[in-house]
Design a protein around this motif. Structure first.
Motif, PDB file in Angstrom:
ATOM      1  N   PRO A 450     -14.642 -33.084  -1.349  1.00 27.49           N
ATOM      2  CA  PRO A 450     -16.030 -33.068  -1.816  1.00 27.49           C
ATOM      3  C   PRO A 450     -16.300 -31.903  -2.759  1.00 27.49           C
ATOM      4  O   PRO A 450     -15.851 -30.779  -2.511  1.00 27.49           O
ATOM      5  CB  PRO A 450     -16.841 -32.935  -0.525  1.00 27.49           C
ATOM      6  N   VAL A 451     -17.022 -32.185  -3.858  1.00 26.17           N
ATOM      7  CA  VAL A 451     -17.411 -31.126  -4.785  1.00 26.17           C
ATOM      8  C   VAL A 451     -18.304 -30.116  -4.074  1.00 26.17           C
ATOM      9  O   VAL A 451     -18.208 -28.902  -4.298  1.00 26.17           O
ATOM     10  CB  VAL A 451     -18.129 -31.727  -6.014  1.00 26.17           C
ATOM     11  N   GLN A 452     -19.197 -30.602  -3.213  1.00 23.23           N
ATOM     12  CA  GLN A 452     -20.047 -29.747  -2.389  1.00 23.23           C
ATOM     13  C   GLN A 452     -20.009 -30.236  -0.952  1.00 23.23           C
ATOM     14  O   GLN A 452     -20.031 -31.439  -0.696  1.00 23.23           O
ATOM     15  CB  GLN A 452     -21.504 -29.780  -2.881  1.00 23.23           C
ATOM     16  N   THR A 453     -19.965 -29.320   0.005  1.00 26.94           N
ATOM     17  CA  THR A 453     -20.019 -29.690   1.409  1.00 26.94           C
ATOM     18  C   THR A 453     -21.448 -30.120   1.759  1.00 26.94           C
ATOM     19  O   THR A 453     -22.386 -29.894   0.991  1.00 26.94           O
ATOM     20  CB  THR A 453     -19.626 -28.509   2.302  1.00 26.94           C
ATOM     21  N   ILE A 454     -21.614 -30.712   2.938  1.00 32.60           N
ATOM     22  CA  ILE A 454     -22.955 -31.084   3.402  1.00 32.60           C
ATOM     23  C   ILE A 454     -23.836 -29.839   3.481  1.00 32.60           C
ATOM     24  O   ILE A 454     -25.006 -29.866   3.068  1.00 32.60           O
ATOM     25  CB  ILE A 454     -22.883 -31.789   4.768  1.00 32.60           C
ATOM     26  N   LYS A 455     -23.300 -28.749   3.972  1.00 34.56           N
ATOM     27  CA  LYS A 455     -24.078 -27.507   4.050  1.00 34.56           C
ATOM     28  C   LYS A 455     -24.509 -27.040   2.666  1.00 34.56           C
ATOM     29  O   LYS A 455     -25.651 -26.611   2.460  1.00 34.56           O
ATOM     30  CB  LYS A 455     -23.283 -26.402   4.743  1.00 34.56           C
ATOM     31  N   GLU A 456     -23.623 -27.134   1.705  1.00 29.68           N
ATOM     32  CA  GLU A 456     -23.966 -26.714   0.338  1.00 29.68           C
ATOM     33  C   GLU A 456     -25.033 -27.623  -0.272  1.00 29.68           C
ATOM     34  O   GLU A 456     -25.863 -27.172  -1.061  1.00 29.68           O
ATOM     35  CB  GLU A 456     -22.699 -26.702  -0.530  1.00 29.68           C
ATOM     36  N   ARG A 457     -25.045 -28.889   0.123  1.00 29.52           N
ATOM     37  CA  ARG A 457     -26.083 -29.803  -0.367  1.00 29.52           C
ATOM     38  C   ARG A 457     -27.442 -29.442   0.231  1.00 29.52           C
ATOM     39  O   ARG A 457     -28.458 -29.455  -0.458  1.00 29.52           O
ATOM     40  CB  ARG A 457     -25.708 -31.256  -0.022  1.00 29.52           C
ATOM     41  N   ILE A 458     -27.452 -29.125   1.525  1.00 26.13           N
ATOM     42  CA  ILE A 458     -28.696 -28.678   2.160  1.00 26.13           C
ATOM     43  C   ILE A 458     -29.186 -27.405   1.493  1.00 26.13           C
ATOM     44  O   ILE A 458     -30.368 -27.268   1.147  1.00 26.13           O
ATOM     45  CB  ILE A 458     -28.485 -28.462   3.671  1.00 26.13           C
ATOM     46  N   ASP A 459     -28.272 -26.456   1.304  1.00 28.08           N
ATOM     47  CA  ASP A 459     -28.632 -25.185   0.661  1.00 28.08           C
ATOM     48  C   ASP A 459     -29.215 -25.423  -0.732  1.00 28.08           C
ATOM     49  O   ASP A 459     -30.171 -24.748  -1.144  1.00 28.08           O
ATOM     50  CB  ASP A 459     -27.401 -24.278   0.551  1.00 28.08           C
TER      51      ASP A 459
END
Length: 566
Positions: A450-459
């Motif tokens: 993933p380019v961004q993790t789920i946490k990074e998407r929330i952030d």
């Protein structure tokens, strides 16, 4: 001035077959629910026609208890477009009984910009909400029975994630214990209720693109975890066919009409503060297939409904809106400017100006998706000409967006012709520049990761949309994120943040445009079937409570007519 229900009762309703004929739906294809409501078969979705139709999203500044009026604007704009010779349909969400009897008293627009028959739409309508409630709770009953019948040979789940739902605001049911009173009554367990609009079944219905897709999503609902940490999915109960049977009719969009007898499609009703806040993809596709302009709304402010519409629904719809209409009121802006609710009807230019910060942030947020914007000003009787001109000047001179007064509430389509023409002009003269689909976060994979993790998407949502200074995750939320990140199935899921509608922050008492605050993610909920991850912010509850003065106290039946709805 007549009340909403009085206007509704005095309006002339045309037979639903006549409404359907206006968008070339054959009467024999309708499934009528009385004289003025019908289900539309999915065969009327035309993927090719959809490409040439215009999609307009109506959203607003942050919600206030003073009201903003998105639904009234959506319906008024539809009426206005039809008045100027355009073929337009509003595609809206279904009201929930919780707010109808709780805070709002109804959700069918207002004044002379309403959808009808408003009493039936606000209350039981075509039973879609009941079907979703039954399907959700059938899964609960079948899950409990599965382990009850096998209690001598296998242990129940270590963690049960699936909760019951009902479409009533009832805070006492948020956390309960079931199965008490001996083995004949089941296995004791902790459980709880969410409100029906927060059910994953609601999200699944609204995001499914076909009956086959619905079936697949129900199969993949995550119900809990076994002792060894493995997932227990709905398909393991062997009841997916039964759940599809309960939802078969609910999957079809509903056709009704406006106060001026133009067609409206209403389907699905997730809340935007605790769910993704948009009507169904099937209803949107149906509207785009049957008309040239579709006006749809997303719940609460643009930080909630619009963000979720753009980041969740549009990824699956595979298109973005051609234009965003942002609704604002003087009363709402003054509340965000620090004016006490008791005084917002009094002239207050300085309070109004302070509230512009909330409007500005929503405008700038939407521009991240490269969407063009028009501000729709909902006029109230107490608004002064000076206040209105101040807002228009701010929008056009400071923000560079057109601001148009909406008078649909008082004058119906005639009062919304100006905003309708402004919408057409903006779409034709300034086409949306670029897709901007990955503006807030990416769900893409690169080299299998993933380019961004789920946490990074929330952030990304918390930083780019809410503009928080710091983000705090509880240990429970971090544990769930770790579990999610270790499973490739979730790597392409968007995120849905459940938070208060009254503030950019996670504190409902912080109005305006706060900056550099701490934002807390208290829990993570996996909507495996709906295919998104829910992040619970602060103390957000997925089962609302009733206010001190519930709207239910004013609803009654007089001379065989329902009164008190608004």
């Amino acid at each position: 001035m007549l009340t909403d229900i009085e206007i509704s009762n005095n309006s002339h309703l045309e037979p639903i077959e006549k409404i359907a004929a206006k968008v070339n739906i054959q009467s024999q294809d309708l499934e009528p629910y009385g004289h003025y409501i019908a289900k539309i078969p999915l065969k009327y979705i035309d993927e090719e026609k959809m490409k040439s139709s215009r999609l307009i999203l109506v959203t607003s500044i942050s919600a206030t208890k003073a009201g903003i009026g998105k639904t009234t604007v959506s319906i008024g704009l539809t009426l206005g477009l039809n008045k100027i010779g355009k073929k337009a349909i509003a595609v809206l969400r279904e009201p929930s009984l919780g707010p109808c009897f709780g805070m709002k008293g109804g959700a069918c627009g207002g004044g002379y910009a309403q959808v009808l028959p408003m009493d039936k739409i606000n209350l039981h309508f075509t039973g879609d909400f009941h079907a979703i409630t039954s399907a959700n709770n059938m899964i609960s009953a079948m899950l409990d029975n599965y382990f009850y019948q096998r209690r001598k040979e296998m242990a129940p789940l270590k963690t049960v994630l699936w909760r019951r739902v009902m479409d009533v605001n009832d805070r006492n049911l948020r956390a309960i214990e079931t199965g008490l009173g001996g083995t004949a009554n089941g296995i004791p367990a902790f459980s709880g209720f969410d409100i029906t609009p927060a059910s994953e079944i609601m999200a699944i219905l609204c995001l499914s693109t076909s009956e086959e897709d619905l079936r697949n999503r129900i199969d993949n609902i995550l119900l809990g975890y076994r002792e060894d940490g493995s997932e227990f999915l709905c398909k393991e109960l062997g009841i997916t066919g039964s759940i599809v049977a309960l939802l078969k009719d609910a999957l079809q969009p509903n056709l009704v009409q406006t106060t001026e007898n133009t067609p409206v499609i209403i389907h699905g009703g997730p809340f935007a503060n605790i769910a993704h806040g948009c009507n169904s993809i099937l209803a949107t596709k149906m509207g785009l297939s049957l008309s040239d302009y579709v006006i749809t709304e997303a719940g609460f402010g643009a930080d909630l409904g619009a963000e979720k519409f753009l980041d969740i629904k549009c990824r699956q719809l595979k298109r973005l809106p051609d234009l965003v209409v942002l609704v604002a009121t003087c009363n709402g802006l003054k509340m965000h400017g620090g004016v006490d609710e008791a005084n917002i009807k009094e002239p207050n230019i300085e309070g109004l100006k302070r509230g512009f910060a909330n409007l500005d942030q929503h405008v700038n947020n939407i521009r991240q998706w490269k969407r063009n914007i028009i501000v729709a000003f909902n006029r109230f009787a107490n608004d002064t000409d000076e206040e209105i001109q101040c807002l228009i000047d701010h929008c056009e001179k400071e923000l560079g967006v057109r601001c148009v007064i909406n008078n649909g509430f008082l004058k119906g389509g005639e009062g919304a012709k100006e905003i309708a023409q402004a919408v057409c002009d903006e779409i034709e003269q300034h086409p949306a520049c670029g897709e901007g689909q990955e503006a807030i976060y990416s769900t893409a994979l690169k080299d299998g990761e993933p380019v961004q993790t789920i946490k990074e998407r929330i952030d990304a949502v918390v930083n780019k949309i809410y503009h928080a200074g710091t983000i705090t995750y509880t240990d429970n939320a971090l544990d769930m994120l770790k579990k999610i990140q270790g499973d490739k199935y979730y790597w392409e899921f968007p995120v849905c943040i459940a938070k208060t509608q009254y503030s950019f922050s996670d504190d409902p008492k912080v109005y305006g445009c706060p900056k550099d605050f701490n934002f807390t993610i208290s829990d993570i909920v996996i909507n495996r079937g709906a295919r998104f991850i829910v992040a619970i912010a602060g103390k957000m509850m997925r089962m609302p409570g009733l206010p001190k003065e519930p709207a239910a106290k004013h609803i009654d039946v007089v001379d065989n007519k329902i009164v008190g709805l608004s």
